[in-house]
Design a protein around this motif. Structure first.
Motif, PDB file in Angstrom:
ATOM      1  N   MET A  70      16.557  58.144  15.079  1.00 20.18           N
ATOM      2  CA  MET A  70      15.341  57.364  14.878  1.00 20.18           C
ATOM      3  C   MET A  70      14.213  57.926  15.733  1.00 20.18           C
ATOM      4  O   MET A  70      14.416  58.252  16.895  1.00 20.18           O
ATOM      5  N   ASN A  71      13.032  58.083  15.146  1.00 22.28           N
ATOM      6  CA  ASN A  71      11.883  58.580  15.888  1.00 22.28           C
ATOM      7  C   ASN A  71      11.491  57.605  16.988  1.00 22.28           C
ATOM      8  O   ASN A  71      11.397  56.395  16.754  1.00 22.28           O
ATOM      9  N   LYS A  72      11.237  58.140  18.168  1.00 18.79           N
ATOM     10  CA  LYS A  72      10.732  57.317  19.264  1.00 18.79           C
ATOM     11  C   LYS A  72       9.220  57.498  19.347  1.00 18.79           C
ATOM     12  O   LYS A  72       8.711  58.624  19.316  1.00 18.79           O
ATOM     13  N   VAL A  73       8.530  56.395  19.437  1.00 18.66           N
ATOM     14  CA  VAL A  73       7.079  56.391  19.532  1.00 18.66           C
ATOM     15  C   VAL A  73       6.678  55.468  20.668  1.00 18.66           C
ATOM     16  O   VAL A  73       7.223  54.367  20.803  1.00 18.66           O
ATOM     17  N   LEU A  74       5.737  55.916  21.488  1.00 18.95           N
ATOM     18  CA  LEU A  74       5.253  55.108  22.605  1.00 18.95           C
ATOM     19  C   LEU A  74       4.050  54.288  22.170  1.00 18.95           C
ATOM     20  O   LEU A  74       3.107  54.816  21.576  1.00 18.95           O
ATOM     21  N   LEU A  75       4.070  52.998  22.481  1.00 14.57           N
ATOM     22  CA  LEU A  75       2.887  52.157  22.395  1.00 14.57           C
ATOM     23  C   LEU A  75       2.401  51.966  23.818  1.00 14.57           C
ATOM     24  O   LEU A  75       3.092  51.365  24.642  1.00 14.57           O
ATOM     25  N   ALA A  76       1.228  52.492  24.118  1.00 18.48           N
ATOM     26  CA  ALA A  76       0.753  52.544  25.503  1.00 18.48           C
ATOM     27  C   ALA A  76       0.217  51.190  25.956  1.00 18.48           C
ATOM     28  O   ALA A  76      -0.983  50.974  26.099  1.00 18.48           O
ATOM     29  N   THR A  77       1.157  50.267  26.172  1.00 20.79           N
ATOM     30  CA  THR A  77       0.812  48.937  26.659  1.00 20.79           C
ATOM     31  C   THR A  77       2.005  48.350  27.393  1.00 20.79           C
ATOM     32  O   THR A  77       3.149  48.758  27.175  1.00 20.79           O
ATOM     33  N   ARG A  78       1.725  47.382  28.256  1.00 11.11           N
ATOM     34  CA  ARG A  78       2.775  46.590  28.889  1.00 11.11           C
ATOM     35  C   ARG A  78       2.834  45.185  28.285  1.00 11.11           C
ATOM     36  O   ARG A  78       3.605  44.344  28.740  1.00 11.11           O
ATOM     37  N   ASP A 123       6.712  50.052  29.962  1.00  9.97           N
ATOM     38  CA  ASP A 123       7.804  49.647  30.851  1.00  9.97           C
ATOM     39  C   ASP A 123       9.118  50.326  30.493  1.00  9.97           C
ATOM     40  O   ASP A 123      10.093  50.207  31.237  1.00  9.97           O
ATOM     41  N   ASP A 124       9.156  51.007  29.347  1.00  3.49           N
ATOM     42  CA  ASP A 124      10.384  51.662  28.895  1.00  3.49           C
ATOM     43  C   ASP A 124      10.415  53.156  29.208  1.00  3.49           C
ATOM     44  O   ASP A 124      11.382  53.839  28.886  1.00  3.49           O
ATOM     45  N   VAL A 125       9.346  53.686  29.806  1.00  8.04           N
ATOM     46  CA  VAL A 125       9.278  55.114  30.142  1.00  8.04           C
ATOM     47  C   VAL A 125       8.989  55.251  31.638  1.00  8.04           C
ATOM     48  O   VAL A 125       8.660  54.271  32.313  1.00  8.04           O
ATOM     49  N   ASP A 126       9.137  56.470  32.160  1.00  7.16           N
ATOM     50  CA  ASP A 126       8.834  56.704  33.566  1.00  7.16           C
ATOM     51  C   ASP A 126       7.381  56.327  33.848  1.00  7.16           C
ATOM     52  O   ASP A 126       6.472  56.692  33.100  1.00  7.16           O
ATOM     53  N   GLU A 127       7.178  55.614  34.933  1.00  7.89           N
ATOM     54  CA  GLU A 127       5.848  55.114  35.250  1.00  7.89           C
ATOM     55  C   GLU A 127       4.887  56.263  35.552  1.00  7.89           C
ATOM     56  O   GLU A 127       5.251  57.253  36.186  1.00  7.89           O
ATOM     57  N   TYR A 128       3.661  56.124  35.095  1.00  5.96           N
ATOM     58  CA  TYR A 128       2.615  57.097  35.407  1.00  5.96           C
ATOM     59  C   TYR A 128       1.303  56.335  35.629  1.00  5.96           C
ATOM     60  O   TYR A 128       1.132  55.218  35.124  1.00  5.96           O
ATOM     61  N   PRO A 129       0.378  56.925  36.384  1.00  5.85           N
ATOM     62  CA  PRO A 129      -0.898  56.237  36.633  1.00  5.85           C
ATOM     63  C   PRO A 129      -1.688  56.096  35.331  1.00  5.85           C
ATOM     64  O   PRO A 129      -1.887  57.077  34.606  1.00  5.85           O
ATOM     65  N   GLU A 130      -2.113  54.881  35.042  1.00  7.17           N
ATOM     66  CA  GLU A 130      -2.876  54.639  33.825  1.00  7.17           C
ATOM     67  C   GLU A 130      -4.365  54.868  34.087  1.00  7.17           C
ATOM     68  O   GLU A 130      -4.901  54.432  35.103  1.00  7.17           O
ATOM     69  N   LEU A 131      -5.006  55.573  33.182  1.00 11.62           N
ATOM     70  CA  LEU A 131      -6.421  55.875  33.328  1.00 11.62           C
ATOM     71  C   LEU A 131      -7.266  54.640  33.027  1.00 11.62           C
ATOM     72  O   LEU A 131      -6.903  53.828  32.170  1.00 11.62           O
ATOM     73  N   PRO A 132      -8.394  54.478  33.698  1.00 13.21           N
ATOM     74  CA  PRO A 132      -9.279  53.353  33.397  1.00 13.21           C
ATOM     75  C   PRO A 132      -9.891  53.507  32.006  1.00 13.21           C
ATOM     76  O   PRO A 132     -10.121  54.625  31.533  1.00 13.21           O
ATOM     77  N   GLY A 166      -0.776  58.878  27.351  1.00 18.16           N
ATOM     78  CA  GLY A 166       0.629  58.565  27.093  1.00 18.16           C
ATOM     79  C   GLY A 166       1.371  59.730  26.486  1.00 18.16           C
ATOM     80  O   GLY A 166       2.506  60.041  26.868  1.00 18.16           O
ATOM     81  N   CYS A 167       0.742  60.411  25.526  1.00 18.81           N
ATOM     82  CA  CYS A 167       1.371  61.565  24.893  1.00 18.81           C
ATOM     83  C   CYS A 167       1.543  62.705  25.895  1.00 18.81           C
ATOM     84  O   CYS A 167       2.587  63.365  25.938  1.00 18.81           O
ATOM     85  N   ARG A 168       0.532  62.922  26.724  1.00 15.11           N
ATOM     86  CA  ARG A 168       0.597  63.999  27.720  1.00 15.11           C
ATOM     87  C   ARG A 168       1.698  63.747  28.735  1.00 15.11           C
ATOM     88  O   ARG A 168       2.423  64.669  29.130  1.00 15.11           O
ATOM     89  N   ARG A 169       1.855  62.503  29.135  1.00 11.90           N
ATOM     90  CA  ARG A 169       2.817  62.173  30.187  1.00 11.90           C
ATOM     91  C   ARG A 169       4.254  62.119  29.695  1.00 11.90           C
ATOM     92  O   ARG A 169       5.189  62.399  30.442  1.00 11.90           O
ATOM     93  N   THR A 170       4.450  61.718  28.437  1.00 17.67           N
ATOM     94  CA  THR A 170       5.818  61.489  27.956  1.00 17.67           C
ATOM     95  C   THR A 170       6.274  62.508  26.913  1.00 17.67           C
ATOM     96  O   THR A 170       7.480  62.624  26.672  1.00 17.67           O
ATOM     97  N   GLY A 171       5.336  63.202  26.288  1.00 17.44           N
ATOM     98  CA  GLY A 171       5.699  64.106  25.209  1.00 17.44           C
ATOM     99  C   GLY A 171       6.018  63.399  23.910  1.00 17.44           C
ATOM    100  O   GLY A 171       6.453  64.037  22.943  1.00 17.44           O
ATOM    101  N   VAL A 180      -1.839  59.716  18.748  1.00 14.21           N
ATOM    102  CA  VAL A 180      -1.945  61.088  19.244  1.00 14.21           C
ATOM    103  C   VAL A 180      -0.555  61.713  19.193  1.00 14.21           C
ATOM    104  O   VAL A 180       0.419  61.140  19.704  1.00 14.21           O
ATOM    105  N   LEU A 181      -0.473  62.876  18.589  1.00 13.08           N
ATOM    106  CA  LEU A 181       0.798  63.565  18.396  1.00 13.08           C
ATOM    107  C   LEU A 181       0.931  64.735  19.358  1.00 13.08           C
ATOM    108  O   LEU A 181      -0.072  65.363  19.718  1.00 13.08           O
ATOM    109  N   PRO A 182       2.157  65.037  19.793  1.00 15.84           N
ATOM    110  CA  PRO A 182       2.361  66.264  20.555  1.00 15.84           C
ATOM    111  C   PRO A 182       1.835  67.453  19.746  1.00 15.84           C
ATOM    112  O   PRO A 182       2.085  67.561  18.551  1.00 15.84           O
ATOM    113  N   GLY A 183       1.074  68.295  20.407  1.00 16.64           N
ATOM    114  CA  GLY A 183       0.413  69.382  19.689  1.00 16.64           C
ATOM    115  C   GLY A 183      -1.072  69.137  19.531  1.00 16.64           C
ATOM    116  O   GLY A 183      -1.822  70.054  19.193  1.00 16.64           O
TER     117      GLY A 183
END
Length: 205
Positions: A1-9, A36-45, A62-67, A130-133
């Motif tokens: 199954m494709n994993k997709v990040l929704l950049a929200t808490r 909350d399901d991926v490694d924590e990273y600083p969120e941009l304002p 989110g795409c840059r940080r998690t791929g 936003v897609l990798p690439g």
């Protein structure tokens, strides 16, 4: 199954998007992850002056940080009597980010003297993918209506209790989740997003 990040808490947003995507995609399923399901990273304002700019800020990071392919939305309430505000400042209109009750009450106070016929407003949502690439996509949704004088209903979130959509006799907070999905700005945008996801993400093996 494709994993997709929704950049929200916001877990309510995760549940809402997963429900809409499942209904729209059928067998083309994705596993939706939140911040909350991926490694924590600083969120941009969110420094953008439009919903699209803010959505892209979050989705790109989110795409840059998690791929992972990353979805992010920015949405808010645009009140005619407030010249389109709170707009992109909807989540922090009262000065504290995410204080739904304070934000809602401030809007009511600010247009307290505005007659009913001039309380028109719209919920607006822009969703970025936003897609990798580096490929980027934006979709929009809007729900027109008006601001009531007092909150009604316990469902939804944000400004839902004071928003009565055109043609409705119940606020967004009085609708069931599926009823709200059918008419809301976010529901409309996410259904467009689901069509896009089906085109740009290959079915999982």
């Amino acid at each position: 199954m494709n994993k997709v990040l929704l950049a929200t808490r916001n877990r309510k947003k995760l549940v809402e998007l997963q429900r809409i995507l499942d209904g729209a995609l059928g067998a083309h399923r994705i596993a939706l992850l939140g911040l909350d399901d991926v490694d924590e990273y600083p969120e941009l304002p969110e420094t953008g002056l439009t919903f699209g700019e803010n959505a892209l800020i979050k989705a790109r990071e989110g795409c840059r940080r998690t791929g992972l392919p990353t979805i992010a939305d920015d949405s808010g309430l645009a009140v005619d009597a407030l010249n389109g505000m709170p707009g992109v400042f909807s989540a922090r209109w009262s000065g504290t980010h995410g204080d739904d009750r304070a934000n809602l009450q401030l809007v009511l106070d600010q247009i307290g003297d505005v007659p009913d016929e001039h309380r028109a407003a719209s919920f607006v949502c822009t969703v970025a993918l936003v897609l990798p690439g580096g490929k980027e996509h934006l979709v929009d949704g809007r729900q027109s209506g008006r601001v009531l004088r007092a909150p009604r209903g316990d469902g939804g979130f944000g400004y839902d209790p004071i928003f009565l959509g055109d043609g409705q006799d119940r606020t967004n907070a009085e609708l069931t989740p599926h009823e709200k999905d059918a008419v809301s700005h976010r529901g409309k945008a996410l259904r467009e997003l689901a069509k896009l996801v089906a085109k740009v993400l290959p079915p999982a093996a």
